[in-house]
Design an enzyme around this catalytic site. Structure first.
Site, PDB file in Angstrom:
ATOM      1  N   LYS A 268       0.851  -1.191   0.000  1.00 54.04           N
ATOM      2  CA  LYS A 268       0.000   0.000   0.000  1.00 54.04           C
ATOM      3  C   LYS A 268       0.884   1.237   0.000  1.00 54.04           C
ATOM      4  CE  LYS A 268      -3.107   2.646   3.077  1.00 54.04           C
ATOM      5  NZ  LYS A 268      -3.997   2.621   4.259  1.00 54.04           N
ATOM      6  N   ASP A 273      -2.532  10.224   3.589  1.00 57.31           N
ATOM      7  CA  ASP A 273      -3.918   9.803   3.812  1.00 57.31           C
ATOM      8  C   ASP A 273      -4.622  10.810   4.712  1.00 57.31           C
ATOM      9  OD1 ASP A 273      -6.311   8.533   4.139  1.00 57.31           O
ATOM     10  OD2 ASP A 273      -5.532   6.890   5.391  1.00 57.31           O
ATOM     11  N   LYS A 280     -10.049  12.892   8.132  1.00 56.52           N
ATOM     12  CA  LYS A 280      -9.551  12.512   9.456  1.00 56.52           C
ATOM     13  C   LYS A 280      -9.488  13.735  10.354  1.00 56.52           C
ATOM     14  CE  LYS A 280      -6.419   8.716   8.126  1.00 56.52           C
ATOM     15  NZ  LYS A 280      -7.051   7.653   8.920  1.00 56.52           N
ATOM     16  N   ASP A 291       1.788   6.539   5.405  1.00 57.15           N
ATOM     17  CA  ASP A 291       0.818   5.548   4.914  1.00 57.15           C
ATOM     18  C   ASP A 291       1.298   4.855   3.631  1.00 57.15           C
ATOM     19  OD1 ASP A 291      -1.542   4.277   5.603  1.00 57.15           O
ATOM     20  OD2 ASP A 291      -2.805   5.585   4.381  1.00 57.15           O
ATOM     21  N   ASP A 350     -11.944   7.067   3.742  1.00 57.70           N
ATOM     22  CA  ASP A 350     -10.741   6.852   4.545  1.00 57.70           C
ATOM     23  C   ASP A 350     -10.312   5.379   4.542  1.00 57.70           C
ATOM     24  OD1 ASP A 350      -8.616   7.467   6.157  1.00 57.70           O
ATOM     25  OD2 ASP A 350      -9.798   7.673   8.000  1.00 57.70           O
ATOM     26  N   GLU A 352      -9.211   3.712   2.166  1.00 54.81           N
ATOM     27  CA  GLU A 352      -8.720   3.807   0.786  1.00 54.81           C
ATOM     28  C   GLU A 352      -7.644   2.781   0.457  1.00 54.81           C
ATOM     29  OE1 GLU A 352      -7.512   5.460   3.253  1.00 54.81           O
ATOM     30  OE2 GLU A 352      -5.400   4.998   2.917  1.00 54.81           O
ATOM     31  N   ARG A 354      -7.416  -0.441   1.008  1.00 63.25           N
ATOM     32  CA  ARG A 354      -7.948  -1.662   0.392  1.00 63.25           C
ATOM     33  C   ARG A 354      -8.422  -1.387  -1.033  1.00 63.25           C
ATOM     34  NH1 ARG A 354     -12.169  -2.268   5.228  1.00 63.25           N
ATOM     35  NH2 ARG A 354     -10.523  -1.036   6.199  1.00 63.25           N
TER      36      ARG A 354
END
Ligand code: BES
Ligand code: ZN
Ligand code: ZN
Length: 508
Positions: A268, A273, A280, A291, A350, A352, A354
């Site tokens: 990933k 993020d 967030k 991230d 959020d 995101e 996956r």
């Protein structure tokens, strides 16, 4: 840091600091340990005096400095705690404590007295690898944005002494291998620590291309136009809100063995993020520059695999995008059609990670038909709640991969803990609108429902998922509880365990 091997025992080595491990003394134990006799005579009795004064107690994290008379360099004594609880991880931490104690204190060269770290249960090789890790990683600092730095140890020597000289060739091999791996972790940390304005998806692609040139690895970068042709709707949705467009980066290391297995590593790579439209909260949002750590660890592992010429063929895939809110951002309620045709109902922008991984997993499985897939992702806050910030969550549909990863984890000291994946979790990610939903209706087992989501895109290929949300970085707050070889910021978690896994998979 340069790491060397010397056959002598190190007591009189011409270095700025010589380090010995010391076990904790029992309550009633007064006697001066015979293991420290050489150091004691080298200092004309100063070590025994320090022992008698309880300056040296052998407690973990304890570092005591004794100066040789005549300014001939210091002796460092690092505590190893009780002998019965000693293992390679204790040595790894102790080596890092020693290096950190020397940081900015005028020491450029150091030596470890290896025998003081070897016991009946911890072999010379295990201790050697641990000392190399601890020294190299403990000395790491992210200095790119500092106008001045203190400087620290630049050269560490592992000193064997008479008893271990007969293991010399094996130990030289261990030092060279482990120094290579630890240097790759440092390299990985340097990239993972870059802030999001610099480490854009395209910048990560440039890093991959440069690595490809250097190591002779084939690198393919799919930009946003190509991703649209390929119908990678997940990456395009997540990256849609940013002016730095998404990239799917594929690296191919051909493998050292003829007709070896093909292992796909998928990471990933969210360069930042913010949560997107499902924004967030502001506190700690800055940490979301990390991230991308899964993708960067995949890049590092490919570097290590190529340098060490591991047997399996390794395909690295980095799913890179920036998750920002804007007029072009994807929204809750949107449906994304991914590379393999499966659709995702987006309920929370959020979740995101996956979504970008769906394309990467679907792509690598369809294009390369790998024997196994392992993905690495800072995927869920639920992982941190369940296992903390030191232990990654392992979810595997294949027993062989799971046991291989768990034994590599034991050997390297990067903790993994296996978690279950059941039909209950699969049920929770079914969507009314599309094939899967990216966020569940009830907030249970977040790490496992995320895994159930990913499984949809892997199909029947043997697969393991490693959620590194916690261990990927340390903050100012968590740093003080972490081992000394984890400095603030990115840890490079995953490189050591995955590299060891690839090295051992030749023997399996
Ligand atoms: N990158 C985060 C996961 C994360 C959180 C990593 C905290 C490290 C520390 C991920 O993209 C995320 O936000 N996940 C959500 C999923 C939820 C909305 C279903 C989470 O875990 O809260
Ligand atoms: Zn997120
Ligand atoms: Zn994320």
């Amino acid at each position: 840091m340069k790491v060397l091997v010397d056959r002598r025992d190190g007591v009189n080595a011409a270095v700025d600091a010589t380090v010995s491990g010391v076990f904790e003394r029992a309550e009633k134990e007064k006697e001066f340990p015979r293991a420290l006799a050489r150091e004691d005579s080298a200092t004309g009795g100063l070590v025994k005096a320090a022992w008698d004064r309880k300056e040296i107690r052998g407690k973990r994290k304890e570092v005591t400095v004794v100066h040789r008379p005549g300014g001939k360099g210091r002796l460092l004594f690092v505590g190893l705690g009780p002998r019965v609880r000693y293992d390679a991880e204790v040595a790894r931490r102790a080596a890092a404590e020693a290096v950190r104690a020397l940081q900015g204190r005028g020491a450029r060269t150091m030596a470890f007295r290896l025998p003081s770290f070897v016991t009946e249960s911890t072999s010379a090789e295990a201790a050697t690898r641990a000392l190399v890790d601890g020294a190299v990683l403990g000395g790491y600092e992210f200095v790119r944005y500092k106008s001045s730095t203190e400087g620290g140890v630049e050269e560490a020597t592992v000193c064997l002494g008479d008893d271990l000289v007969r293991e010399e060739s094996g130990l030289r091999q261990a030092v060279s291998e482990e120094a290579t791996i630890a240097d790759v972790v440092v390299w990985t940390r340097d990239i993972a620590n870059l802030p999001a304005d610099t480490a854009t998806p395209e910048r990560l692609a440039e890093e991959a291309r440069a690595l490809g040139k250097e190591m002779g690895i084939k690198v393919t970068v799919f930009d946003e136009k190509k991703l649209a042709e390929m119908k990678c709707g997940g990456l395009l949705a997540v990256g849609g809100g940013s002016s730095h467009p998404p990239r799917l980066i594929v690296l191919e290391y051909p493998g050292g063995a003829r007709r070896g297995r093909t292992v796909a590593l998928v990471g990933k790579g969210i360069t930042f993020d913010s949560g997107g439209i499902s924004l967030k909260p502001a506190p700690k949002m800055s940490e979301m520059k990390f991230d991308k750590s899964g993708a960067v660890a995949v890049l590092g592992t490919l570097r290590a695999a190529a340098m060490l010429k591991v047997a399996p063929r390794v395909i690295g895939v980095m799913a890179c995008a920036e998750n920002l809110p804007s007029g072009t951002a994807y929204r809750p309620g949107d449906v994304a059609r991914t590379y393999n045709g499966k659709t995702i109902e987006v309920l929370n922008t959020d979740a995101e990670g996956r979504v970008v991984l769906s394309d990467a997993l679907g792509y690598v499985v369809a294009q390369y038909r790998p024997d196994e897939v392992i993905d690495l992702a800072t995927l869920t806050g639920a992982q941190v709640i369940a296992l903390g910030d030191d232990t990654a969550g392992l979810i595997a549909t294949d027993e062989k991969i799971a046991s291989g990863l768990l034994s590599a984890s034991k050997a390297t000291g990067e903790p993994l803990w296996r978690m279950p994946l059941t039909d209950y979790h699969r049920e929770l990610v079914k969507s009314h609108v599309g094939d899967v939903r990216n966020s569940t209706e009830i907030p249970v087992a977040g790490m496992l429902t995320a895994a159930a989501f990913l499984e949809t895109f892997v199909g029947n290929t043997p697969w393991a998922h490693i959620d590194i949300a916690g261990p990927a970085w340390t903050s100012s707050l968590t740093r003080k509880y972490q081992p000394a070889y984890q400095n603030r910021g990115a840890t490079g978690f995953g490189v050591r365990v995955l590299t060891r896994y690839l090295m051992d998979s030749a023997r399996a």
